[in-house]
Each structure stands twice: as C-alpha cells, then as structure tokens.
Design an enzyme around this catalytic site. Structure first.
Site, mmCIF file in Angstrom:
data_model
loop_
_atom_site.group_PDB
_atom_site.id
_atom_site.type_symbol
_atom_site.label_atom_id
_atom_site.label_comp_id
_atom_site.label_asym_id
_atom_site.label_seq_id
_atom_site.Cartn_x
_atom_site.Cartn_y
_atom_site.Cartn_z
ATOM 1 C CG ASN A 14 8.287 -11.043 63.322
ATOM 2 O OD1 ASN A 14 9.428 -10.958 62.858
ATOM 3 N ND2 ASN A 14 7.555 -12.146 63.239
ATOM 4 C CD1 TRP A 15 9.963 -4.621 62.161
ATOM 5 C CD2 TRP A 15 12.108 -4.000 62.009
ATOM 6 N NE1 TRP A 15 10.097 -3.408 62.800
ATOM 7 C CE2 TRP A 15 11.413 -3.005 62.726
ATOM 8 C CE3 TRP A 15 13.489 -3.823 61.799
ATOM 9 C CZ2 TRP A 15 12.033 -1.855 63.215
ATOM 10 C CZ3 TRP A 15 14.114 -2.684 62.295
ATOM 11 C CH2 TRP A 15 13.386 -1.703 62.998
ATOM 12 C CE LYS A 16 5.909 -11.973 60.114
ATOM 13 N NZ LYS A 16 4.658 -12.570 59.634
ATOM 14 C CG HIS A 107 6.474 -16.639 63.767
ATOM 15 N ND1 HIS A 107 5.960 -16.970 62.534
ATOM 16 C CD2 HIS A 107 5.992 -15.410 64.063
ATOM 17 C CE1 HIS A 107 5.203 -15.969 62.102
ATOM 18 N NE2 HIS A 107 5.204 -15.008 63.013
ATOM 19 C CD GLU A 109 5.785 -15.904 58.935
ATOM 20 O OE1 GLU A 109 6.882 -15.362 59.221
ATOM 21 O OE2 GLU A 109 4.738 -15.240 58.747
ATOM 22 C CD GLU A 179 2.160 -14.224 65.963
ATOM 23 O OE1 GLU A 179 2.134 -13.011 65.719
ATOM 24 O OE2 GLU A 179 2.970 -14.998 65.447
ATOM 25 N N GLY A 185 -0.593 -12.165 58.409
ATOM 26 C CA GLY A 185 -0.312 -11.645 57.077
ATOM 27 C C GLY A 185 -1.486 -11.742 56.116
ATOM 28 C CB SER A 224 -4.095 -9.051 60.409
ATOM 29 O OG SER A 224 -3.641 -9.923 59.385
ATOM 30 N N GLY A 246 3.426 -7.057 59.518
ATOM 31 C CA GLY A 246 3.357 -6.060 58.446
ATOM 32 C C GLY A 246 3.253 -4.621 58.934
HETATM 33 P P1 PGA Z 1 1.142 -9.832 60.671
HETATM 34 O O1 PGA Z 1 2.251 -10.843 61.270
HETATM 35 O O2 PGA Z 1 0.957 -8.734 61.667
HETATM 36 O O3 PGA Z 1 1.732 -9.351 59.384
HETATM 37 O O4 PGA Z 1 -0.094 -10.622 60.487
HETATM 38 C C1 PGA Z 1 2.251 -11.179 62.620
HETATM 39 C C2 PGA Z 1 3.353 -12.158 62.933
HETATM 40 O O5 PGA Z 1 3.662 -13.008 62.078
HETATM 41 O O6 PGA Z 1 3.952 -12.124 64.009
#
Ligand code: PGA
Length: 268
Positions: A14-16, A107, A109, A179, A185, A224, A246
C-alpha cells in the site's frame, strides 16, 4: 474446526500518498525484477495512488501484461457509484480499465481521516465486486479498544457490517486484512501470537456462517510488517500474507517480505 492451509499467500504493498512518476517507475521495475526469482506460492499486488495507476498499468503491460505476470495492481480506494457528479471520485469500472484486480476498502486512515462509516465501507465493497474487483476489507481496533478488551467485538462488528449488506456468499471473492490501528505506521507490530489470535477469531466467525468460505478466506495482517518480522507472522496458521505500508516503498525490503511468504523459497 477450520482446516489450514490451502490458501495462497498474498502480499499487498500500500503505497499510500507517496511517489513521483520517476519513483513509481523505479520501484515497480525493481519489484518486478526482484520478484522474478520468487516461486508461485505467493501473489504480489501493489497499490499506487490513483494518479499513478495508469503509469503502473503501462509499465506492467509492456512486460508480462497486467494480471498475467506475477505483480497485480490494486487501488487504495473506490467510490460507491458507477458514474455521475461526484467530484474527485473514481469508480470501480474505471479502475478495472486499468487492470486493477484488488481494491482496499475500510482502511483505518479512510475510516478515521475521511470519516467513512461501516455502511459506506460495505457499499464500496459491493461496488468493487460489481466490477469484478476483489475487495481487501480492512478491520482493526484502536489502542484504547485493545486496552479495553474490545478487539474481538470491534473487528467482528466491522466484518458483520459488510456481511449484513453484501451477504456471506460475497465473502468468497474477498480478502480480509486485520490491521490493528495502533500498529499502522508506528513501528509497533502485533506479536505473531496476538495477530494469530485475531485472525483465528475472524476465521471462526466465518466458519459459523459458511465453513467453505472460512477455509478459503485469505486473512492478511497489516501494521508495521517488515522483513525482520514477516516470516514469523506469516508462519502463523491463520495469517495468509500481509498488507504492507512503509516497508513496501523500498523494493529490497518488500521483496524480502514477499520471500518470507513464499513457502517454497523458505524451504530452500
Ligand atoms: P505500515 O502500514 O506497514 O506502514 O504500518 C500498513 C497499512 O496502513 O496498510
């Protein structure tokens, strides 16, 4: 009892909201060449921004052909409607024209920053499936909820919100991503045992509704994930891969995570 483990591992990057055209080209090229050595036990998907999907599509098509090679494309979001006056939105059909196979829905976010409700997530899930895209449904508890012993209630609520609207049969063509919000993150990963426990809870819940779906359902872990913890996480019986933020932005790290999921290469 839910039987393990005939499910093909899935690793999703997931490159966000990251990357320039140059960075996307470089990263995708490096992931492609790095993944050539991987055996067939792992499926790899990358999710660039909407804006970079076309570029990624062209790059993949110029090699093996999108969807035919090892690397699949995913989108980070989708709108619920097929078309219309929805400024700034993108429909599932539009995504499918760019070779997209997977769509992340729910997600944390999006739930938190963009106030997406369980109901809206369920509608996105169905919109994706209506265009033959596979939704990756994210569920997860906050730190407060975990400390209050609410993890199970929260994740099952999030899952049931979709099952109530879409029906249990719709879960056949879906992926679930567990998640924990406190692990995204932050560098804090759920321990393999903590993650396994929630994955097992989710699978047992599905098993009560439809044992065949429970058995085939890929439940991936996110929060993470990195090369250093991937192998132990993926060796848990109910963890079928990872949703990686990340660490998916560095080709070498991401490939190393993919290798941890590749059972055959682990054996070598
Ligand atoms: P992260 O993000 O690996 O940076 O913790 C995971 C995600 O949001 O899907």
């Amino acid at each position: 009892m839910v039987e393990e483990n005939m499910r093909r591992k899935l690793i999703v990057g997931n490159w966000k909201m990251h990357g320039s055209r140059d960075q996307v080209s470089q990263l995708l090229g490096d992931i492609e060449s790095g993944s050539e050595r991987l055996l067939k036990d792992v499926e790899i998907c990358v999710c660039p921004t909407y804006l970079h999907l076309g570029l990624a599509f062209d790059l993949l098509a110029s090699k093996s052909g999108v969807g035919k090679g090892q690397i699949k494309l995913g989108a980070q979001n989708v709108h619920v409607e097929a078309a219309g006056a929805f400024t700034g939105e993108v429909s599932a059909h539009m995504l499918s024209e760019y070779g997209v196979s997977y769509v992340i829905v729910g997600h944390s976010e999006r739930r938190q920053i963009f106030a997406e409700s369980n109901q809206f997530v369920a509608e996105k899930f169905m919109a994706a499936q209506a265009s033959r895209l596979t939704p990756i449904l994210c569920v997860g508890e906050s730190l407060d909820q975990r400390q209050d012993d609410e993890t199970e209630r929260v994740v099952l609520n999030q899952l049931d919100a979709v099952i109530t609207v879409a029906g249990i049969a719709a879960m056949k063509e879906a992926v679930i991503a567990y998640e924990p919000v406190w692990a995204i993150g932050t560098g804090k990963t759920a321990s393999p045992a903590q993650a396994q426990q929630v994955h097992r809870t989710l699978r047992e819940h599905l098993d009560r509704l439809d044992p065949a779906i429970a058995k085939g359902m890929r439940i991936i872990y996110g929060g993470s994930v990195k090369a250093a913890n991937a192998k132990e996480l993926f060796s848990q019986p109910d963890i079928d891969g990872g949703l990686v933020g990340g660490a998916s932005l560095e080709a070498e790290e991401f490939i190393s995570i993919c290798k941890s999921a590749d059972q055959e290469s682990c054996k070598l």
